[in-house]
Structures are given as C-alpha cells and as structure tokens.
Design a protein around this motif. Structure first.
Motif, PDB file in Angstrom:
ATOM      1  N   PRO A 156       7.461   5.979  -1.419  1.00 45.74           N
ATOM      2  CA  PRO A 156       7.608   4.713  -0.707  1.00 45.74           C
ATOM      3  C   PRO A 156       6.498   4.405   0.292  1.00 45.74           C
ATOM      4  O   PRO A 156       6.411   3.290   0.776  1.00 45.74           O
ATOM      5  CB  PRO A 156       8.949   4.872   0.007  1.00 45.74           C
ATOM      6  CG  PRO A 156       9.078   6.342   0.210  1.00 45.74           C
ATOM      7  CD  PRO A 156       8.418   6.973  -0.973  1.00 45.74           C
ATOM      8  N   ILE A 157       5.650   5.365   0.595  1.00 42.20           N
ATOM      9  CA  ILE A 157       4.548   5.142   1.528  1.00 42.20           C
ATOM     10  C   ILE A 157       3.265   5.025   0.709  1.00 42.20           C
ATOM     11  O   ILE A 157       2.992   5.866  -0.145  1.00 42.20           O
ATOM     12  CB  ILE A 157       4.405   6.307   2.535  1.00 42.20           C
ATOM     13  CG1 ILE A 157       5.700   6.550   3.294  1.00 42.20           C
ATOM     14  CG2 ILE A 157       3.231   6.061   3.474  1.00 42.20           C
ATOM     15  CD1 ILE A 157       6.099   5.462   4.239  1.00 42.20           C
ATOM     16  N   GLY A 158       2.491   3.978   0.965  1.00 40.54           N
ATOM     17  CA  GLY A 158       1.221   3.797   0.268  1.00 40.54           C
ATOM     18  C   GLY A 158       0.077   3.715   1.258  1.00 40.54           C
ATOM     19  O   GLY A 158       0.250   3.250   2.389  1.00 40.54           O
ATOM     20  N   THR A 207       1.584   0.909   3.479  1.00 39.82           N
ATOM     21  CA  THR A 207       2.833   0.221   3.161  1.00 39.82           C
ATOM     22  C   THR A 207       3.997   1.173   3.353  1.00 39.82           C
ATOM     23  O   THR A 207       3.871   2.385   3.209  1.00 39.82           O
ATOM     24  CB  THR A 207       2.866  -0.293   1.708  1.00 39.82           C
ATOM     25  OG1 THR A 207       2.679   0.793   0.821  1.00 39.82           O
ATOM     26  CG2 THR A 207       1.832  -1.362   1.468  1.00 39.82           C
ATOM     27  N   ASP A 208       5.143   0.587   3.701  1.00 35.79           N
ATOM     28  CA  ASP A 208       6.388   1.341   3.744  1.00 35.79           C
ATOM     29  C   ASP A 208       7.515   0.399   3.357  1.00 35.79           C
ATOM     30  O   ASP A 208       7.328  -0.818   3.332  1.00 35.79           O
ATOM     31  CB  ASP A 208       6.605   2.002   5.115  1.00 35.79           C
ATOM     32  CG  ASP A 208       6.874   1.023   6.233  1.00 35.79           C
ATOM     33  OD1 ASP A 208       7.848   0.230   6.143  1.00 35.79           O
ATOM     34  OD2 ASP A 208       6.127   1.031   7.224  1.00 35.79           O
ATOM     35  N   PRO A 209       8.693   0.931   3.032  1.00 35.96           N
ATOM     36  CA  PRO A 209       9.771   0.087   2.508  1.00 35.96           C
ATOM     37  C   PRO A 209      10.566  -0.685   3.553  1.00 35.96           C
ATOM     38  O   PRO A 209      11.445  -1.466   3.190  1.00 35.96           O
ATOM     39  CB  PRO A 209      10.680   1.093   1.784  1.00 35.96           C
ATOM     40  CG  PRO A 209      10.431   2.384   2.470  1.00 35.96           C
ATOM     41  CD  PRO A 209       8.995   2.354   2.909  1.00 35.96           C
ATOM     42  N   ASP A 256       5.281 -10.180 -10.061  1.00 40.33           N
ATOM     43  CA  ASP A 256       4.250  -9.147 -10.202  1.00 40.33           C
ATOM     44  C   ASP A 256       3.886  -8.554  -8.842  1.00 40.33           C
ATOM     45  O   ASP A 256       2.757  -8.115  -8.631  1.00 40.33           O
ATOM     46  CB  ASP A 256       3.010  -9.711 -10.885  1.00 40.33           C
ATOM     47  CG  ASP A 256       2.353 -10.808 -10.061  1.00 40.33           C
ATOM     48  OD1 ASP A 256       3.015 -11.338  -9.144  1.00 40.33           O
ATOM     49  OD2 ASP A 256       1.189 -11.127 -10.335  1.00 40.33           O
ATOM     50  N   ALA A 257       4.861  -8.518  -7.903  1.00 38.26           N
ATOM     51  CA  ALA A 257       4.591  -7.957  -6.580  1.00 38.26           C
ATOM     52  C   ALA A 257       4.037  -6.549  -6.744  1.00 38.26           C
ATOM     53  O   ALA A 257       4.589  -5.728  -7.450  1.00 38.26           O
ATOM     54  CB  ALA A 257       5.879  -7.937  -5.750  1.00 38.26           C
ATOM     55  N   ARG A 258       2.920  -6.302  -6.120  1.00 35.96           N
ATOM     56  CA  ARG A 258       2.232  -5.026  -6.294  1.00 35.96           C
ATOM     57  C   ARG A 258       2.180  -4.286  -4.966  1.00 35.96           C
ATOM     58  O   ARG A 258       1.717  -4.803  -3.972  1.00 35.96           O
ATOM     59  CB  ARG A 258       0.804  -5.252  -6.802  1.00 35.96           C
ATOM     60  CG  ARG A 258       0.037  -3.969  -7.043  1.00 35.96           C
ATOM     61  CD  ARG A 258      -1.342  -4.236  -7.605  1.00 35.96           C
ATOM     62  NE  ARG A 258      -1.305  -4.918  -8.873  1.00 35.96           N
ATOM     63  CZ  ARG A 258      -1.177  -4.298 -10.054  1.00 35.96           C
ATOM     64  NH1 ARG A 258      -1.047  -3.004 -10.111  1.00 35.96           N
ATOM     65  NH2 ARG A 258      -1.174  -4.988 -11.159  1.00 35.96           N
ATOM     66  N   ALA A 259       2.646  -3.075  -4.980  1.00 35.86           N
ATOM     67  CA  ALA A 259       2.560  -2.217  -3.804  1.00 35.86           C
ATOM     68  C   ALA A 259       1.201  -1.519  -3.818  1.00 35.86           C
ATOM     69  O   ALA A 259       0.488  -1.533  -4.822  1.00 35.86           O
ATOM     70  CB  ALA A 259       3.679  -1.189  -3.821  1.00 35.86           C
ATOM     71  N   LEU A 260       0.850  -0.891  -2.724  1.00 36.59           N
ATOM     72  CA  LEU A 260      -0.428  -0.187  -2.666  1.00 36.59           C
ATOM     73  C   LEU A 260      -0.491   0.977  -3.628  1.00 36.59           C
ATOM     74  O   LEU A 260      -1.565   1.429  -3.996  1.00 36.59           O
ATOM     75  CB  LEU A 260      -0.707   0.318  -1.243  1.00 36.59           C
ATOM     76  CG  LEU A 260      -0.985  -0.764  -0.212  1.00 36.59           C
ATOM     77  CD1 LEU A 260      -1.313  -0.131   1.122  1.00 36.59           C
ATOM     78  CD2 LEU A 260      -2.098  -1.683  -0.647  1.00 36.59           C
ATOM     79  N   VAL A 263       3.176  -4.167   4.909  1.00 34.09           N
ATOM     80  CA  VAL A 263       1.888  -3.486   5.010  1.00 34.09           C
ATOM     81  C   VAL A 263       1.429  -3.630   6.459  1.00 34.09           C
ATOM     82  O   VAL A 263       1.509  -4.707   7.044  1.00 34.09           O
ATOM     83  CB  VAL A 263       0.841  -4.045   4.020  1.00 34.09           C
ATOM     84  CG1 VAL A 263       0.585  -5.525   4.229  1.00 34.09           C
ATOM     85  CG2 VAL A 263      -0.461  -3.260   4.110  1.00 34.09           C
ATOM     86  N   VAL A 264       1.010  -2.517   7.050  1.00 30.76           N
ATOM     87  CA  VAL A 264       0.411  -2.519   8.375  1.00 30.76           C
ATOM     88  C   VAL A 264      -1.055  -2.172   8.170  1.00 30.76           C
ATOM     89  O   VAL A 264      -1.378  -1.227   7.456  1.00 30.76           O
ATOM     90  CB  VAL A 264       1.096  -1.490   9.317  1.00 30.76           C
ATOM     91  CG1 VAL A 264       0.479  -1.549  10.713  1.00 30.76           C
ATOM     92  CG2 VAL A 264       2.593  -1.740   9.389  1.00 30.76           C
ATOM     93  N   TRP A 265      -1.944  -2.960   8.766  1.00 27.22           N
ATOM     94  CA  TRP A 265      -3.372  -2.797   8.502  1.00 27.22           C
ATOM     95  C   TRP A 265      -4.171  -2.748   9.802  1.00 27.22           C
ATOM     96  O   TRP A 265      -3.730  -3.242  10.838  1.00 27.22           O
ATOM     97  CB  TRP A 265      -3.887  -3.929   7.609  1.00 27.22           C
ATOM     98  CG  TRP A 265      -3.593  -5.304   8.143  1.00 27.22           C
ATOM     99  CD1 TRP A 265      -2.510  -6.075   7.855  1.00 27.22           C
ATOM    100  CD2 TRP A 265      -4.380  -6.053   9.077  1.00 27.22           C
ATOM    101  NE1 TRP A 265      -2.582  -7.254   8.552  1.00 27.22           N
ATOM    102  CE2 TRP A 265      -3.719  -7.274   9.309  1.00 27.22           C
ATOM    103  CE3 TRP A 265      -5.586  -5.809   9.736  1.00 27.22           C
ATOM    104  CZ2 TRP A 265      -4.223  -8.242  10.172  1.00 27.22           C
ATOM    105  CZ3 TRP A 265      -6.075  -6.780  10.599  1.00 27.22           C
ATOM    106  CH2 TRP A 265      -5.407  -7.972  10.805  1.00 27.22           C
ATOM    107  N   ALA A 266      -5.324  -2.123   9.697  1.00 25.53           N
ATOM    108  CA  ALA A 266      -6.264  -2.073  10.816  1.00 25.53           C
ATOM    109  C   ALA A 266      -7.663  -2.248  10.255  1.00 25.53           C
ATOM    110  O   ALA A 266      -8.029  -1.622   9.263  1.00 25.53           O
ATOM    111  CB  ALA A 266      -6.152  -0.748  11.564  1.00 25.53           C
TER     112      ALA A 266
END
Length: 127
Positions: free
Chosen positions: A35-37, A52-54, A95-99, A111-114
């Motif tokens: 579940p973590i990408g 990413t996380d759920p 077509d939702a795509r996870a990391l 998704v948390v980004w920096a």
C-alpha cells in the motif's frame, strides 16, 4: 539514481515514515498488498519525491513542543524543499494508477510530494 543526496534521503525517509505511521493505521489494506509507493523523478535541476499511502486524510504539519520526540517530520520536509504538498488519488477513474504501477477503479489514498532543487542537493558519486 547514481547521486542521491543526504537531503533527498532525509526527505524520502520522513515521507515514507509518515506514510507507514499514519497512512496505514487508519486505512484498510490486506496483508500481502503493497500500500505504500515511492517514486523519484529527476529533471535537472529538480528532484520530485512522491509517496503514496491508502489513507485519504491529509498530512498535518504541527509545531512540536520543545523536547518532544516526534512531530517534526513535515517541518523537516518543508525546510528541505522548494515546495511540498499532497493530493488525493482519483479513485473514480477506471485507470487510476498508483505509484506502484497497479491500476483499477477504487484505488484510494493520497500522494504526498516534495520538490527539491539541485542547489540543495549534494551529489554523491558512486564507483
């Protein structure tokens, strides 16, 4: 990536730790799932770190008390980044795509980004 820097390593560590600590505790997921990408994208002079996380709840930056053992992760991310933020994953898209590359409707989370700039990155050469 041949030149991960100390700053990028620190930011990734904080983002992944937050995903493990907060994103998994409040979300439903099955053992055996991933579940973590994590995805790192580099286009000079920038490096984008995305985790990413759920969980659908956004990260909360708090002002940690003096002497507290935790609570400074997003302060560290903010101090090291040009910009940081988060976005819900669009679970409605067919077509939702996870990391992690998996697709399908019903993918939920965030998704948390920096965004880091190379001026803050110290290159480490391998070899």
């Amino acid at each position: 990536m041949a030149g991960l820097s100390d700053v990028a390593e620190l930011v990734v560590s904080e983002l992944v730790t937050n995903a493990l600590r907060h994103g998994l505790l409040s979300a439903r997921w099955m053992p055996g799932e991933h579940p973590i990408g994590l995805r790192l994208l580099r286009q000079d002079p920038y490096l984008m770190c995305m985790v990413t996380d759920p969980d659908t709840a956004g990260p909360v930056r708090i002002d940690a008390r003096s002497g507290a053992e935790g609570g400074r992760g997003l302060q560290v991310v903010e101090a090291c980044s040009v910009r940081w933020g988060w976005q819900l994953l669009d679970a409605r898209a067919p077509d939702a795509r996870a990391l992690d590359g998996r697709t399908g409707p019903g993918r939920v989370g965030k998704v948390v980004w920096a965004l880091l700039r190379s001026a803050k990155l110290r290159r480490i050469t391998c070899g």
